[in-house]
Scaffold this active site. Sequence first.
Site, PDB file in Angstrom:
ATOM      1  N   VAL A   1       0.829  -1.210   0.000  1.00  0.00           N
ATOM      2  CA  VAL A   1       0.000   0.000   0.000  1.00  0.00           C
ATOM      3  C   VAL A   1       0.861   1.256   0.000  1.00  0.00           C
ATOM      4  CG1 VAL A   1      -1.751   1.313   1.262  1.00  0.00           C
ATOM      5  CG2 VAL A   1      -1.919  -1.179   1.130  1.00  0.00           C
TER       6      VAL A   1
ATOM      7  N   TYR B   1      11.481   6.014   4.697  1.00  0.00           N
ATOM      8  CA  TYR B   1      11.437   6.697   3.406  1.00  0.00           C
ATOM      9  C   TYR B   1      12.706   6.605   2.573  1.00  0.00           C
ATOM     10  CZ  TYR B   1       6.997   8.435   5.046  1.00  0.00           C
ATOM     11  OH  TYR B   1       5.704   8.501   5.488  1.00  0.00           O
TER      12      TYR B   1
ATOM     13  N   PHE C   1       4.784  19.971   9.270  1.00  0.00           N
ATOM     14  CA  PHE C   1       3.610  20.085   8.407  1.00  0.00           C
ATOM     15  C   PHE C   1       2.994  18.718   8.203  1.00  0.00           C
ATOM     16  CE2 PHE C   1       7.524  19.986   5.864  1.00  0.00           C
ATOM     17  CZ  PHE C   1       7.315  18.914   5.039  1.00  0.00           C
TER      18      PHE C   1
END
Length: 417
Positions: free
Chosen positions: A101, A131, A417
């Site tokens: 996913v 990542y 963020f």
Amino acid sequence: MATDRASSPVTGPRALRPGEWDQWYDSLLRAFGGVPEAAEERELWASLTETGRSIGVWDGDAVIGTASAFDFRLTVPGGASVPAAGVTMVSVAATHRRRGVLTSMMRRQLDDVRSWGRPLAVLTASEPAIYGRFGYGVGTYNVNARIDTTRVRLSVPPGTDGVRLRYAAPADVLDACEALYARRVPLRPGMVARAPGWERLMLLDPASERDGASPLQCVVAERDGEVVGYARFRVKPVWEPAGARGTVLLENMEALDPAAHAAVWRFLFDIDLTSVIDARRRPVDEPWQFLVSDIRRCELLVRDSLHVRLVDVGAALEARAYQVPLDVVFEVEDSFCPWNAGRWRLTGDAKGASCARTADPADLALGVRELGRVYLGGVSLASLAGAGLVRELRDGALAEASVGFGSAVAPWLPHGF
């Protein structure tokens, strides 16, 4: 995308449709522990989320994967403001781990970022190990400090006493503080220009997240009627048998010059009934560190901050400047975004750069993740070469490029963020 193990209809990734945000966001919150957010916080993120840049994966009617991107402008070495996708709100439901996913969402998202013409993608990671396989490298670090103000003294430069400080309601001086912040943005790589609406993040103050501390407070520093610095903070009172040992929780601060910087920090040191300053997410080279009497009692902790991914190697390397003249050929490996793979000739200096494909022999060989690490100037190519992550193919190329890619000030991301 393939169906899951139970053969239910898993679909996506696809762009978020109008009316799907609440379900999508609830799935995100559950993945991060399921603690409900305050209404003001949820409303802020709903207003800032760009549904056209948000994607999801569904299993039947259930959202099981989320990812989004903000459209940012990021300061790079040389002061240019470069368009970048601020990757955010990434989650996969615990029921759907190890089924591809996340990979499918990263694939779709980086393809989208390329189609938007953004040379960079950046993110902050809840788990840094995730990542790297998608080409992101840690490009900035920050410092957390816990300063014992009963044992540490602060020296201040000339002119500090000429700075006037006053309390102000955070909302009342927001415009002045944002104007000061905007003046600071071009001066340090990694800083993000705040688009309209983002200033509201600076006032976010849900009572549920104060953990016994005060509501948000603000002090502004002024000289000749001009705001030259500010700090937003909370105070957490602590009373012990021996007396008060409160903590100052520094949320954010900026200053235009050394005297204003020192004046704001001196104020934080001198707040009554406190003995600790807890400062989070500060620049690794912030000047207060050179004004304190005992750095050991400031308990510095360095951690990763902004992860950087070059989506378009040529455009990204052209967008920044270099400390010394460079003429170097990189052999870039990028299996996840193969359009970046191959040889690139970078020529540049402090005024600008050009970067184009070439058939010339390579001087340095590295992965796109390593380019992300060095892109903002906070990590050196020589350090990565010492770890075996960059190979020098022409004598002298490593030293030349390491100096060129550096930055006079450490890159820094002021807020998440």
